[in-house]
Scaffold this motif. Structure first.
Motif, PDB file in Angstrom:
ATOM      1  N   ARG A  50      -2.065 -19.067 -10.787  1.00  0.00           N
ATOM      2  CA  ARG A  50      -1.493 -19.164 -12.328  1.00  0.00           C
ATOM      3  C   ARG A  50      -2.090 -19.866 -13.454  1.00  0.00           C
ATOM      4  N   VAL A  51      -2.749 -21.219 -13.448  1.00  0.00           N
ATOM      5  CA  VAL A  51      -3.234 -21.396 -13.782  1.00  0.00           C
ATOM      6  C   VAL A  51      -4.728 -21.594 -14.287  1.00  0.00           C
ATOM      7  N   ALA A  52      -5.337 -21.368 -13.037  1.00  0.00           N
ATOM      8  CA  ALA A  52      -6.283 -20.525 -13.115  1.00  0.00           C
ATOM      9  C   ALA A  52      -7.175 -19.360 -13.768  1.00  0.00           C
ATOM     10  N   SER A  53      -6.188 -18.793 -13.753  1.00  0.00           N
ATOM     11  CA  SER A  53      -6.070 -16.779 -14.513  1.00  0.00           C
ATOM     12  C   SER A  53      -5.957 -17.240 -15.386  1.00  0.00           C
ATOM     13  N   SER A  54      -5.080 -18.021 -16.177  1.00  0.00           N
ATOM     14  CA  SER A  54      -4.469 -18.595 -17.565  1.00  0.00           C
ATOM     15  C   SER A  54      -6.020 -19.021 -18.362  1.00  0.00           C
ATOM     16  N   VAL A  55      -6.462 -19.857 -17.328  1.00  0.00           N
ATOM     17  CA  VAL A  55      -7.870 -20.715 -17.720  1.00  0.00           C
ATOM     18  C   VAL A  55      -8.846 -19.310 -18.380  1.00  0.00           C
ATOM     19  N   ALA A  56      -8.981 -18.362 -17.050  1.00  0.00           N
ATOM     20  CA  ALA A  56      -9.755 -17.652 -16.732  1.00  0.00           C
ATOM     21  C   ALA A  56      -9.485 -16.486 -18.344  1.00  0.00           C
ATOM     22  N   ALA A  57      -8.651 -16.063 -18.271  1.00  0.00           N
ATOM     23  CA  ALA A  57      -8.283 -14.911 -19.507  1.00  0.00           C
ATOM     24  C   ALA A  57      -8.377 -16.275 -20.850  1.00  0.00           C
ATOM     25  N   THR A  58      -7.912 -17.444 -21.337  1.00  0.00           N
ATOM     26  CA  THR A  58      -8.712 -17.434 -21.755  1.00  0.00           C
ATOM     27  C   THR A  58      -9.545 -17.469 -22.695  1.00  0.00           C
ATOM     28  N   TRP A  59     -10.489 -17.971 -21.200  1.00  0.00           N
ATOM     29  CA  TRP A  59     -12.132 -17.996 -22.121  1.00  0.00           C
ATOM     30  C   TRP A  59     -12.646 -17.270 -22.153  1.00  0.00           C
ATOM     31  N   PHE A  60     -12.705 -15.120 -21.373  1.00  0.00           N
ATOM     32  CA  PHE A  60     -12.765 -14.041 -21.811  1.00  0.00           C
ATOM     33  C   PHE A  60     -12.531 -13.791 -22.970  1.00  0.00           C
ATOM     34  N   ILE A  61     -11.415 -14.128 -24.313  1.00  0.00           N
ATOM     35  CA  ILE A  61     -10.561 -13.473 -25.112  1.00  0.00           C
ATOM     36  C   ILE A  61     -11.890 -14.465 -25.907  1.00  0.00           C
ATOM     37  N   GLY A  62     -12.262 -15.527 -25.389  1.00  0.00           N
ATOM     38  CA  GLY A  62     -12.917 -16.761 -26.236  1.00  0.00           C
ATOM     39  C   GLY A  62     -14.215 -15.953 -26.750  1.00  0.00           C
ATOM     40  N   LEU A  63     -14.283 -15.167 -24.910  1.00  0.00           N
ATOM     41  CA  LEU A  63     -15.852 -14.612 -25.188  1.00  0.00           C
ATOM     42  C   LEU A  63     -16.142 -13.545 -26.281  1.00  0.00           C
ATOM     43  N   TYR A  64     -15.217 -12.359 -25.576  1.00  0.00           N
ATOM     44  CA  TYR A  64     -15.105 -11.520 -26.819  1.00  0.00           C
ATOM     45  C   TYR A  64     -15.161 -11.284 -27.979  1.00  0.00           C
ATOM     46  N   ILE A  65     -14.068 -12.376 -28.816  1.00  0.00           N
ATOM     47  CA  ILE A  65     -14.141 -12.781 -29.952  1.00  0.00           C
ATOM     48  C   ILE A  65     -15.703 -13.135 -30.307  1.00  0.00           C
ATOM     49  N   PHE A  66     -16.028 -14.097 -29.712  1.00  0.00           N
ATOM     50  CA  PHE A  66     -17.320 -14.548 -30.472  1.00  0.00           C
ATOM     51  C   PHE A  66     -18.385 -13.408 -30.127  1.00  0.00           C
ATOM     52  N   ILE A  67     -18.598 -12.028 -28.913  1.00  0.00           N
ATOM     53  CA  ILE A  67     -19.605 -10.849 -28.965  1.00  0.00           C
ATOM     54  C   ILE A  67     -19.288 -10.683 -30.613  1.00  0.00           C
ATOM     55  N   ASN A  68     -18.149 -10.316 -31.020  1.00  0.00           N
ATOM     56  CA  ASN A  68     -17.698  -9.341 -31.826  1.00  0.00           C
ATOM     57  C   ASN A  68     -17.913  -9.278 -32.698  1.00  0.00           C
ATOM     58  N   MET A  69     -18.314 -11.136 -33.160  1.00  0.00           N
ATOM     59  CA  MET A  69     -18.166 -12.144 -34.580  1.00  0.00           C
ATOM     60  C   MET A  69     -19.401 -11.274 -34.798  1.00  0.00           C
ATOM     61  N   PRO A  70     -18.884 -11.095 -36.986  1.00  0.00           N
ATOM     62  CA  PRO A  70     -19.680 -10.444 -37.222  1.00  0.00           C
ATOM     63  C   PRO A  70     -20.690 -11.657 -37.654  1.00  0.00           C
ATOM     64  N   SER A  71     -22.139 -11.449 -37.770  1.00  0.00           N
ATOM     65  CA  SER A  71     -23.301 -12.559 -37.261  1.00  0.00           C
ATOM     66  C   SER A  71     -23.575 -12.535 -39.098  1.00  0.00           C
ATOM     67  N   GLU A  72     -23.637 -14.269 -39.179  1.00  0.00           N
ATOM     68  CA  GLU A  72     -23.418 -14.335 -40.533  1.00  0.00           C
ATOM     69  C   GLU A  72     -25.230 -14.843 -40.558  1.00  0.00           C
ATOM     70  N   SER A  73     -25.669 -14.792 -39.134  1.00  0.00           N
ATOM     71  CA  SER A  73     -27.296 -14.649 -39.691  1.00  0.00           C
ATOM     72  C   SER A  73     -27.700 -13.478 -39.481  1.00  0.00           C
ATOM     73  N   LEU A  74     -27.058 -12.102 -39.640  1.00  0.00           N
ATOM     74  CA  LEU A  74     -27.824 -10.910 -39.786  1.00  0.00           C
ATOM     75  C   LEU A  74     -29.267 -10.694 -40.705  1.00  0.00           C
ATOM     76  N   PRO A  75     -28.978 -11.344 -42.275  1.00  0.00           N
ATOM     77  CA  PRO A  75     -30.327 -10.597 -42.779  1.00  0.00           C
ATOM     78  C   PRO A  75     -30.962 -11.424 -42.243  1.00  0.00           C
ATOM     79  N   THR A  76     -31.640 -13.038 -41.538  1.00  0.00           N
ATOM     80  CA  THR A  76     -33.040 -13.384 -40.823  1.00  0.00           C
ATOM     81  C   THR A  76     -33.085 -12.440 -39.842  1.00  0.00           C
TER      82      THR A  76
END
Lengths: 145, 183
Positions: A50-76
């Motif tokens: 239970r603990v391991a799956s919770s940690v993994a799920a949190t990590w994946f959600i964080g990764l998803y948000i990070f990947i889909n976050m609008p990049s501020e350095s796009l013009p560069t």
């Protein structure tokens, strides 16, 4: 006179009496609560999972948000693509340079329609100039949006 | 434990109130006897009987039918009595308690059964100076007539602790009786 031990022994043989035992039984039975069903004990392995799956799920959600976050350095990045395409090594053929530039832009842009726009670029000898102008155009369009 | 008793406890575990009623009828005197000796109060003893059987009903699933039920129920009742003693104010014995003890000690008729009122007064006079633990060990060993092994199981004390608590309790009671003129 009785000795202390004799008195203790004699008292030990005495027993108190319970008057109206049926009344007490009825009272006990009336006050019995409903039995709560036993909750099954969780095995330690299940708890770890239970603990391991919770940690993994949190990590994946964080990764998803990070990947889909609008990049501020796009013009560069876009300007990097532009410059890269223009000043690239002359030994590379135009097609490779366009593919490289396209890869960079696709990585930095996440809108599907913009990706679709890049797929229209033809990989011929004039692609470099076409690509640079498309990039410039996109850059302008993006800033307008 | 015979098969009939095991069957009754299995039915209790399944939530059969009829079977539990039989258990209450069979063991309520035992719990009452312990409680009245520990608390020296008949009404409080009846309260403890109720509480004990409610606890038994709620935790009967954890009872192992291979073990003695009497020992198990004694352990539950003992803990409840100790909690009650700790929570209530210490009451000194009344003059009539000592009078009841003197009367009992001087009586020529050894076979006369005491009334509960007299019994409570004598217990109060005899055990008022004992600590809760000494009172429990004295009650179980001396007044309930249980073996040292059983007392160890009920109280969770080891053999040496049971022996020393019983010795201390006896000494204190002897001193108490000595002060009243009985040696």
């Amino acid at each position: 006179m009785n000795s202390a031990d004799e008195i203790i022994e004699r008292f030990s043989r005495q027993q108190p009496t319970l008057d109206n035992p049926d009344l007490l039984t009825d009272s006990i039975m009336r006050n019995l609560p409903d039995r709560r069903p036993r909750t099954a004990k969780l095995s330690p392995l299940l708890l770890v999972l239970r603990v391991a799956s919770s940690v993994a799920a949190t990590w994946f959600i964080g990764l998803y948000i990070f990947i889909n976050m609008p990049s501020e350095s796009l013009p560069t990045q876009e300007s990097y693509v532009h410059n890269n395409a223009r000043n690239s090594d002359t030994q590379l053929c135009g097609t490779v340079k366009v593919m490289f530039a396209k890869f960079q832009v696709i990585n930095s842009l996440n809108a599907d329609n913009q990706r679709a726009g890049f797929s229209m670029i033809k990989f011929d000898s004039n692609a470099e100039n076409q690509f640079i102008s498309t990039c410039t155009q996109l850059n302008i369009l993006r800033h307008e949006n | 434990m015979d098969s009939l008793a095991i069957d009754i406890f299995i039915r209790c575990k399944e939530g059969d109130r009829g079977a539990f009623r039989a258990v209450v009828q069979n063991y309520q005197r035992l719990v009452f006897s312990l409680s009245i000796k520990m608390l020296a109060d008949e009404d409080e003893a009846k309260d403890i009987v109720q509480e004990t059987f409610i606890r038994v009903w709620q935790s009967i699933d954890s009872y192992d039918v291979r073990r003695s039920f009497a020992t198990w129920i004694y352990a539950i009742a003992s803990r409840l009595c100790l909690d009650r003693i700790k929570s209530k104010k210490h009451t000194a014995p009344l003059p009539q308690d000592e009078l009841a003890l003197q009367q009992f000690a001087s009586e020529a008729d050894n076979e006369r059964s005491l009334e509960n009122r007299e019994y409570v007064a004598i217990v109060q006079a005899l055990t008022e100076k004992l600590s809760p633990k000494q009172r429990l060990v004295f009650t179980l060993c001396q007044l309930e007539g249980l073996s040292s092994d059983e007392v160890e199981q009920i109280t969770g004390l080891n053999a040496r602790q049971v022996k020393s608590n019983l010795y201390e309790a006896r000494q204190t009671i002897r001193e108490q009786l000595k002060n009243l003129g009985y040696e």
